[in-house]
Design a protein around this motif. Structure first.
Motif, PDB file in Angstrom:
ATOM      1  N   ASP A  25       0.803  -1.318  -0.015  1.00 47.56           N
ATOM      2  CA  ASP A  25      -0.104  -0.072   0.124  1.00 47.56           C
ATOM      3  C   ASP A  25       0.822   1.208  -0.078  1.00 47.56           C
ATOM      4  N   ALA A  26       2.216   1.197  -0.255  1.00 47.05           N
ATOM      5  CA  ALA A  26       3.030   2.480  -0.416  1.00 47.05           C
ATOM      6  C   ALA A  26       4.002   2.198  -1.394  1.00 47.05           C
ATOM      7  N   ARG A  27       4.633   3.239  -1.638  1.00 49.94           N
ATOM      8  CA  ARG A  27       5.353   3.290  -2.818  1.00 49.94           C
ATOM      9  C   ARG A  27       6.918   2.702  -2.262  1.00 49.94           C
ATOM     10  N   THR A  28       7.456   1.681  -3.108  1.00 49.01           N
ATOM     11  CA  THR A  28       8.651   1.151  -3.129  1.00 49.01           C
ATOM     12  C   THR A  28       9.497   1.402  -4.179  1.00 49.01           C
ATOM     13  N   VAL A  29      10.659   2.203  -3.923  1.00 50.15           N
ATOM     14  CA  VAL A  29      11.530   2.348  -4.932  1.00 50.15           C
ATOM     15  C   VAL A  29      12.759   1.718  -4.647  1.00 50.15           C
ATOM     16  N   PRO A 106       2.461  -5.758  -5.575  1.00 44.56           N
ATOM     17  CA  PRO A 106       1.399  -4.420  -5.655  1.00 44.56           C
ATOM     18  C   PRO A 106       0.587  -4.317  -6.616  1.00 44.56           C
ATOM     19  N   GLU A 107      -0.272  -3.352  -6.647  1.00 48.20           N
ATOM     20  CA  GLU A 107      -1.058  -3.266  -8.295  1.00 48.20           C
ATOM     21  C   GLU A 107      -0.315  -2.816  -9.246  1.00 48.20           C
ATOM     22  N   VAL A 108       0.939  -1.857  -8.837  1.00 51.85           N
ATOM     23  CA  VAL A 108       1.571  -1.149  -9.814  1.00 51.85           C
ATOM     24  C   VAL A 108       3.123  -1.612  -9.573  1.00 51.85           C
ATOM     25  N   ALA A 109       3.669  -2.042 -10.766  1.00 49.59           N
ATOM     26  CA  ALA A 109       5.056  -2.264 -10.817  1.00 49.59           C
ATOM     27  C   ALA A 109       5.669  -1.576 -12.190  1.00 49.59           C
ATOM     28  N   ARG A 110       6.610  -0.793 -12.014  1.00 55.26           N
ATOM     29  CA  ARG A 110       7.104  -0.100 -13.382  1.00 55.26           C
ATOM     30  C   ARG A 110       8.739  -0.194 -13.157  1.00 55.26           C
ATOM     31  N   LEU A 111       9.118  -0.292 -14.351  1.00 52.40           N
ATOM     32  CA  LEU A 111      10.651  -0.183 -14.434  1.00 52.40           C
ATOM     33  C   LEU A 111      11.038   1.141 -15.026  1.00 52.40           C
ATOM     34  N   LYS A 112      11.909   1.807 -14.516  1.00 52.61           N
ATOM     35  CA  LYS A 112      12.436   2.927 -15.155  1.00 52.61           C
ATOM     36  C   LYS A 112      13.953   2.955 -15.394  1.00 52.61           C
ATOM     37  N   ILE A 113      14.187   3.006 -16.823  1.00 56.90           N
ATOM     38  CA  ILE A 113      15.728   3.089 -17.069  1.00 56.90           C
ATOM     39  C   ILE A 113      15.993   4.591 -17.316  1.00 56.90           C
ATOM     40  N   ASN A 114      16.823   5.228 -16.551  1.00 59.23           N
ATOM     41  CA  ASN A 114      16.766   6.749 -16.756  1.00 59.23           C
ATOM     42  C   ASN A 114      17.522   7.071 -17.891  1.00 59.23           C
ATOM     43  N   LYS A 115      18.326   6.420 -18.447  1.00 59.87           N
ATOM     44  CA  LYS A 115      18.933   6.671 -19.672  1.00 59.87           C
ATOM     45  C   LYS A 115      19.992   5.547 -19.929  1.00 59.87           C
ATOM     46  N   VAL A 143       6.134  -3.524 -15.793  1.00 57.20           N
ATOM     47  CA  VAL A 143       6.506  -5.062 -15.710  1.00 57.20           C
ATOM     48  C   VAL A 143       5.660  -5.878 -14.787  1.00 57.20           C
ATOM     49  N   LYS A 144       4.519  -5.360 -14.162  1.00 57.33           N
ATOM     50  CA  LYS A 144       3.599  -6.067 -13.410  1.00 57.33           C
ATOM     51  C   LYS A 144       3.208  -7.417 -13.983  1.00 57.33           C
ATOM     52  N   PRO A 145       2.787  -7.474 -15.165  1.00 59.93           N
ATOM     53  CA  PRO A 145       2.341  -8.846 -15.781  1.00 59.93           C
ATOM     54  C   PRO A 145       3.588  -9.779 -15.833  1.00 59.93           C
ATOM     55  N   PHE A 146       4.522  -9.457 -15.582  1.00 64.05           N
ATOM     56  CA  PHE A 146       5.597 -10.490 -16.012  1.00 64.05           C
ATOM     57  C   PHE A 146       6.528 -10.801 -14.703  1.00 64.05           C
ATOM     58  N   LEU A 147       6.167 -10.173 -13.468  1.00 61.89           N
ATOM     59  CA  LEU A 147       6.923 -10.169 -12.316  1.00 61.89           C
ATOM     60  C   LEU A 147       6.742 -11.549 -11.722  1.00 61.89           C
ATOM     61  N   GLU A 191      15.594   1.710 -11.900  1.00 59.26           N
ATOM     62  CA  GLU A 191      14.855   1.537 -10.601  1.00 59.26           C
ATOM     63  C   GLU A 191      13.721   0.771 -10.986  1.00 59.26           C
ATOM     64  N   LEU A 192      12.978  -0.032 -10.012  1.00 59.07           N
ATOM     65  CA  LEU A 192      11.862  -0.744  -9.933  1.00 59.07           C
ATOM     66  C   LEU A 192      11.069   0.162  -8.962  1.00 59.07           C
ATOM     67  N   ILE A 193       9.915   0.412  -9.377  1.00 55.17           N
ATOM     68  CA  ILE A 193       8.825   1.241  -8.536  1.00 55.17           C
ATOM     69  C   ILE A 193       7.615   0.515  -8.590  1.00 55.17           C
ATOM     70  N   MET A 194       7.278   0.199  -7.309  1.00 52.50           N
ATOM     71  CA  MET A 194       5.947  -0.598  -7.064  1.00 52.50           C
ATOM     72  C   MET A 194       5.212   0.501  -5.993  1.00 52.50           C
ATOM     73  N   CYS A 195       3.878   0.198  -6.085  1.00 49.79           N
ATOM     74  CA  CYS A 195       2.987   0.938  -5.188  1.00 49.79           C
ATOM     75  C   CYS A 195       1.527   0.325  -5.396  1.00 49.79           C
ATOM     76  N   GLY A 196       0.464   1.050  -4.862  1.00 48.33           N
ATOM     77  CA  GLY A 196      -0.993   0.984  -4.992  1.00 48.33           C
ATOM     78  C   GLY A 196      -1.434   1.643  -6.064  1.00 48.33           C
ATOM     79  N   THR A 197      -2.675   2.006  -5.900  1.00 48.13           N
ATOM     80  CA  THR A 197      -3.300   2.761  -6.788  1.00 48.13           C
ATOM     81  C   THR A 197      -4.443   3.837  -6.058  1.00 48.13           C
TER      82      THR A 197
END
Length: 839
Positions: A25-29, A106-115, A143-147, A191-197
């Motif tokens: 229920d919180a953002r994890t970076v 969690p409900e959201v899991a996004r991968l960020k490749i800064n550059k 990346v949520k569907p693949f984790l 970074e892997l960013i995970m959180c709720g909605t």
């Protein structure tokens, strides 16, 4: 407001596997930076075997064991044609990282490749997640569907193209005419960013320095309903400075304005930072910002910081050139080194930098925020001055994607004050249309710089690069300059205030004292072929300081930024920086000693540009004092005549200069009668402060020395085989002997051609000096005559190289001297800035 909870338990890394615990229920970076496995291969299929390790962030040349010559190497010939050569040994590099997630996803899991360059493709647990083509902006991947959760092993693969050849033609590739190596890699954080909605996708902070508040524009991943809360905290202390909330009603964008109690503005002198915490109930985001406004005033030609005029002083950082420097290693990703670098810059009294032809890792912007350095953020576009230079495949729609990603990533940094769309590119139709379409995205309305294209709005920057060292008599000619640079936007009447000089100098010396390719002939002409390394470094620093004083003291430019503070240093390179040890950030001593004074907030210029003075002459010397500060300066101006360390004469005048003002003083002095080399010094002297000095050297000559140095051709009658007239401008023959630094003769575009000067009477001659423009003679003769009709050849060459050429021949009496060209070195004519004749 719910307190944001981040639980990141990074277990011991075994076989490059990271275990991560998170709260649903919180953002994890989660930072995935560190050592990754890496292998080379093709673009389509991942390698079977990963037998090397490489740091992320970093470049692939940091892998162990090392790869053989990874990336593109661009030859001089390829640079002229702007080709995108391939890496002959591989198409791609593949990075691999293993990690485990404990607990439910969690409900959201996004991968960020800064550059990453060149382009990225992500595969997670054997499934293709997606691709991101641009090389300078972040790639975001769902990346949520693949984790795999509950301790399952996750295998993350990231592919980057191996060379420029892998960059699609509709994307910018970071072309630089003065770069040789284009090395790929994931050069910013992952970074892997995970959180709720509801999930916060982006936040734009819009500071209001007048009302002491910040407007927060919050973008959600999808339409949401419910309370969105915001808290502003002081970034260092954590003290709450303001709160607000708003109800989202089935929308994916909400706005609120948060008043800030006891507000402090951000500036280079006080880089005070806040943090905006946004809580949706399912996600909590943190955004750092400064309470800062930055704009321009076209009428005065000034930049305006927090509602007050502000003069920019600084330099350039060419990170992508530094990427190919032999001393680079892991320094660009060493936070302590980057912070020390910016502090070393501030020791030079610099408050501004242009991150030039490319973006450094994000931590550089974070440090610029913290240390208080304003950034002109230049997108990596440099296609030159040809009218058809723009790649036709890159349309406005394609470039808009890259510009939008760039702005969204950078717009909360208080350090970023100017959006710089490009460098020295005149074919700007696509760029201009794109920046006009994109500029409204920035709700803070920062000014734009369109390089050498046309400024698009009143108040946009006119960028100028007044390099003068290649011109004849450039130093003495500063006495005739207006202070408005003449080589910015190329279209007629396009340049207008505010003018920003963000390159000048053209006197580079490599860190080891050797010369880059662009200055070999410059120093040969200025100091002679036998000049020592010490003599060059001293001349460079003193001349650069004088140029800096000149441009600043005229008060016609919004800023003066020299080139460059950090770049590469190599024998076949074109430019360099001022370090002698870049790892330890040790400046070349002359640079630190002389140039720092020229950038002092309260500065001084000795307005004298000669090199020789007649013995015994009594004359006035003018001194200008400028004040960039918001309070008046009061002290003394000391004027001295020195010979070596000995003071021969000294005068002092009291001086007061208003805030943001300037003042001119006059000192009268008798020139020494004894021949020799002397120094004039003007200094600001104030109790409790170090002296700030302006220095000029001059020579008192004997009559014999004066005659030996006299240019017999200057101002004399001249004839030419032809004169070019183009675009309404005539390049007349007399321009080659007028002694001015910004005029030249050009013939028509055919062979043969000649230029002859009448010395007025028979003279003994033995040396001719030619200062060519770009159009030079490859095969030519130097000829002499008593009557201007019958000619004798005293020198012939078929290996003319252009630039500065010194021709010596046996002493010969002549009234007429001419250059007779039979083969041009370019498709153009023969063009001379200067033709000099000596005894």
């Amino acid at each position: 407001m719910n307190t944001m909870r981040i639980w990141i338990a990074l277990a011991a890394i075994v076989a490059f596997t990271t275990s991560i615990t998170f709260a649903a229920d919180a953002r994890t970076v989660v930072s995935l930076n560190g050592q990754w496995e890496i292998a080379e291969g093709g673009m389509d299929q991942p390698p079977v075997k990963f037998d090397r390790r490489a740091p992320v962030p970093g470049l692939v040349d940091m892998a162990a064991p090392r790869f053989e010559s990874p990336g593109s190497t661009v030859t001089l010939a390829e640079r002229r044609e702007r080709k995108r050569p391939a890496d002959p040994k591989r198409e791609a590099f593949w990075y691999r990282r293993m990690f485990k997630l404990k607990g439910a996803l969690p409900e959201v899991a996004r991968l960020k490749i800064n550059k990453a360059r060149y382009g990225t493709k992500v595969i997670l647990n054997g499934k293709a997640v997606g691709e991101h083509g641009p090389n300078w902006t972040p790639g975001w991947f769902d990346v949520k569907p693949f984790l795999k959760s509950d301790g399952g092993q996750n295998e993350l693969l990231i592919r980057v193209g191996a060379s420029l050849a892998q960059v699609p033609p509709y994307l910018t590739e970071g072309w630089d005419f003065e770069k040789s190596r284009y090395i790929p890699g994931i050069y910013d954080s992952v970074e892997l960013i995970m959180c709720g909605t509801p999930h916060v996708v982006n936040v734009q902070t819009v500071p209001d320095v007048t009302k002491k508040s910040v407007r927060a524009v919050i973008e959600l991943a999808s339409a949401a309903t419910g309370s969105v809360k915001a808290v502003v905290r002081e970034a260092k202390s954590g003290r709450v400075a303001g709160e607000a909330s708003v109800e989202a009603r089935s929308t994916n964008k909400v706005e609120m304005t948060i008043p800030i109690r006891d507000a402090r503005l951000w500036s280079p002198e006080d880089p005070f930072l806040y943090e905006l915490v946004v809580d949706t109930g399912g996600d909590t985001s943190r955004t750092r910002f400064g309470l800062r406004s930055f704009t321009t005033d076209a009428a005065s030609g000034r930049t305006v910081l927090n509602g007050r005029p502000y003069f920019l002083r600084g330099s350039n950082v060419c990170t992508y050139r530094f990427f190919e420097d032999a001393a680079r290693g892991g320094l660009p990703w060493d936070r302590e080194w980057v912070r020390k670098l910016h502090r070393r810059f501030k020791e030079m009294h610099w408050n501004s930098l242009r991150y030039c032809i490319g973006f450094p890792p994000e931590l550089w912007y974070e440090i610029a925020d913290e240390e208080g350095i304003m950034i002109q953020d230049e997108f990596p576009i440099w296609y030159g001055g040809r009218p058809d230079a723009w790649p036709k495949e890159i349309t406005q729609q394609h470039l808009a994607v890259e510009f939008t990603e760039w702005m969204r990533e950078r717009w909360n940094h208080p350090c970023v004050v100017i959006w710089d769309a490009q460098n020295e590119t005149t074919d700007d139709a696509v760029i201009a249309a794109t920046l006009m379409a994109a500029r409204g995205l920035d709700l803070s309305n920062r000014p734009w710089d369109n390089g050498w294209g046309v400024p698009q709005m009143p108040g946009d920057i006119s960028e100028a690069h007044p390099y003068r060292a290649g011109r004849k008599g450039f130093f003495a000619n500063l006495a005739n300059e207006t202070g408005i640079p003449d080589n910015g936007p190329k279209k007629k009447d396009a340049a207008r205030p505010p003018y920003l000089i963000n390159e000048y100098g053209w006197l580079w010396i490599n860190r080891d004292g050797t010369l880059p390719t662009l200055t070999v002939d410059i120093y040969k002409r200025l100091l002679g072929e036998k000049a020592t390394v010490a003599e060059r470094f001293h001349y460079y620093a003193r001349t650069l300081a004088a140029k800096t004083e000149f441009w600043r003291s005229k008060r016609l430019c919004a800023g003066v930024l020299h080139f460059c503070g950090l770049g590469y240093s190599r024998h076949d390179g074109q430019t360099s920086d001022h370090f002698i040890n870049v790892k330890n950030l040790t400046y070349e001593p002359n640079f630190r000693r002389y140039v720092a004074d020229s950038f002092a907030p309260t500065g001084i210029m000795l307005d004298f540009w000669g090199d020789e003075l007649p013995p015994g002459e009594k004359r006035d010397f003018s001194v200008v004092v400028i004040n960039d500060l918001y309070e008046k300066w009061a002290g003394n101006v000391r004027f001295r005549l020195l010979r070596g360390a000995k003071t021969l004469a000294e005068q002092t005048q009291p001086c007061e200069v208003a805030a943001l003002g300037d003042k001119r003083l006059t000192f009268n002095l008798a020139v020494p009668s004894e021949p020799g080399r002397y120094t004039l010094e003007a200094a600001l002297v104030k109790k409790g402060a170090s002296d700030v000095r302006s220095l000029r050297d001059f020579t008192v000559l004997t009559p014999e020395e004066r005659e030996a140095r006299r240019n017999l051709a200057e101002g004399r009658p001249v004839k030419a085989s032809s004169v070019l007239t183009k675009d309404g401008q005539t390049y007349r023959a007399e321009f080659a002997v007028d002694g001015k630094g910004d005029t030249r003769w050009s013939s028509e575009f055919r062979d043969p051609q000649w230029l002859a000067v009448d010395l007025g009477a028979p003279q003994m001659t033995s040396r001719v000096e030619l200062q060519w423009e770009g159009a030079f003679g490859k095969t030519y003769s130097i000829q002499v005559s008593a009557d201007g009709e019958n000619w004798k050849t005293v020198h012939t060459t078929s290996k003319g190289t252009g630039k500065a050429e010194v021709i010596r021949f046996a002493p010969t009496q002549a009234r007429w001297v001419r250059i007779h060209g039979t083969q041009r070195g370019t498709p153009f004519g023969y063009s001379l800035w200067d033709m000099r004749v000596y005894h």
